[in-house]
Enzyme design. Sequence first.
Site, short mmCIF file in Angstrom:
data_model
loop_
_atom_site.label_atom_id
_atom_site.label_comp_id
_atom_site.label_asym_id
_atom_site.label_seq_id
_atom_site.Cartn_x
_atom_site.Cartn_y
_atom_site.Cartn_z
N TYR A 12 66.52 61.07 27.08
CA TYR A 12 67.39 59.93 26.78
C TYR A 12 67.23 59.48 25.33
CZ TYR A 12 68.53 59.09 31.70
OH TYR A 12 69.00 59.20 32.98
N LYS A 57 42.03 43.09 45.36
CA LYS A 57 43.40 42.57 45.19
C LYS A 57 44.36 43.69 44.79
CE LYS A 57 42.17 41.07 40.51
NZ LYS A 57 41.75 39.90 39.69
C1 PLP Z 1 40.47 40.26 39.26
C2 PLP Z 1 39.32 39.33 39.30
C3 PLP Z 1 38.02 39.83 39.35
C4 PLP Z 1 37.70 41.29 39.18
O1 PLP Z 1 37.84 41.59 37.81
P1 PLP Z 1 37.53 43.04 37.21
O2 PLP Z 1 37.65 42.83 35.76
O3 PLP Z 1 38.57 43.95 37.76
O4 PLP Z 1 36.17 43.40 37.65
C5 PLP Z 1 36.97 38.92 39.51
N1 PLP Z 1 37.22 37.59 39.60
C6 PLP Z 1 38.47 37.09 39.53
C7 PLP Z 1 38.66 35.62 39.61
C8 PLP Z 1 39.55 37.93 39.38
O5 PLP Z 1 40.79 37.43 39.28
#
Ligand code: PLP
Length: 385
Positions: free
Chosen positions: A261, A40
């Site tokens: 800044y 993702k």
């Molecule tokens: C993002 C996600 C993962 C992966 O999680 P990590 O901690 O990055 O390994 C697995 N399952 C679901 C439902 C997620 O949203």
Amino acid sequence: MIGQGRNAAAVLTVDLDAIRSNYRLLQARAGQATCAAVLKADAYGLGAARVAPVLLAEKCRHFFVAHLDEGIALRPLLPADAELFVLHGPVPGSEQEFLLHDLTPVLNSAVQIAGWTAFARRIGRTLPAIVQVDTGMSRLGLPAEELLACVEKADFLATVSLRFVMSHLACAENQAHPMNAAQLAAFRDVLLRFPACGASLANSSGIFLGPDFHFDLVRPGAALFGIAPVTGAPNPLQPVVRLQASIIQVQSIKAGQHVGYGATYCAPQERRIATIAAGYADGWLRSLSGHGFALIDGQRAALVGMVSMDTCALDVTGIAPDRLHPGMMVDLIGPGQTVDAVAELAGTIGYEILTSLGSRYRRDYLSSAEIGGSTFAEHPAAVAI
Ligand SMILES: *Cc1c(COP(=O)(O)O)cnc(C)c1O
């Protein structure tokens, strides 16, 4: 994209060999379970199109993304025997898109289950799906009783071929947290009602909670990209990213002069300041102001003043002037400073550092192997460091 030319002022190097070795380690830790990959947010900001072929070459055949559009973009890069699951599931009306693009939804709510079932009935086909049960996170998924009520409706198992029952852990990186055992027990309870179906619970950290948490499919994301899976324990994974930015100018300032800044930094005595080409627009977070550092030939240079959009300032007083010149690269993330270390200084987690990485870096992908039929030499952007 504007800004990504040959004269890149900052370079993000992604080590595909390290991703490959991390996948192997995770698969080994997962024992009998199948190791999926969560890609993702464009593989946590590192480029799903470059990461997926590496995992495919390792025989990974189960992939997850969050959004439908991420799935549509990734699907053409995967072979037909790979399954691509969409964590957010179908919003009502989008079911056709899942079918069209060979995407398997994770069904998270009664609305999504009803929509997918009705769609399957309408087209007269059995359609695959994962169902997600909420075992304590209250994010996505149905409470156990609600899920069972949905599934027991006569037409569900006739129209949906259930690939996995899944849930997600809230506190897996903290091995002593009581939520882990509580969620495991709740998940097992639900599985009693699905004796014939595969199960999936563990994210990266969940894999390290031990075999009880592995079930049939584990779903690592962050650990593939080198993020430490267990709080307070050594990280068994290889670092994947190196982030470098170039020095634009070096100047001396006198005692009493300010930097950046808000004039938040005031030099206590004469200082040499290097301005480098990385700022919060590049994911070099503003919350690093006053905390962060860079490495120049392995030597630390503290960040002084506020991080700007496109630049930040380093105190390079302790570094010999003849070792500094405009255009040279300094390390922000790399061998001397992990993603997790930067995250800690910024008051966040490695996940946020990776997924905030900007789009105007030159991206170099390192690989020693032939991937997806194209060799290293065919990617001129890939250079050795
Ligand atoms: C993002 C996600 C993962 C992966 O999680 P990590 O901690 O990055 O390994 C697995 N399952 C679901 C439902 C997620 O949203």
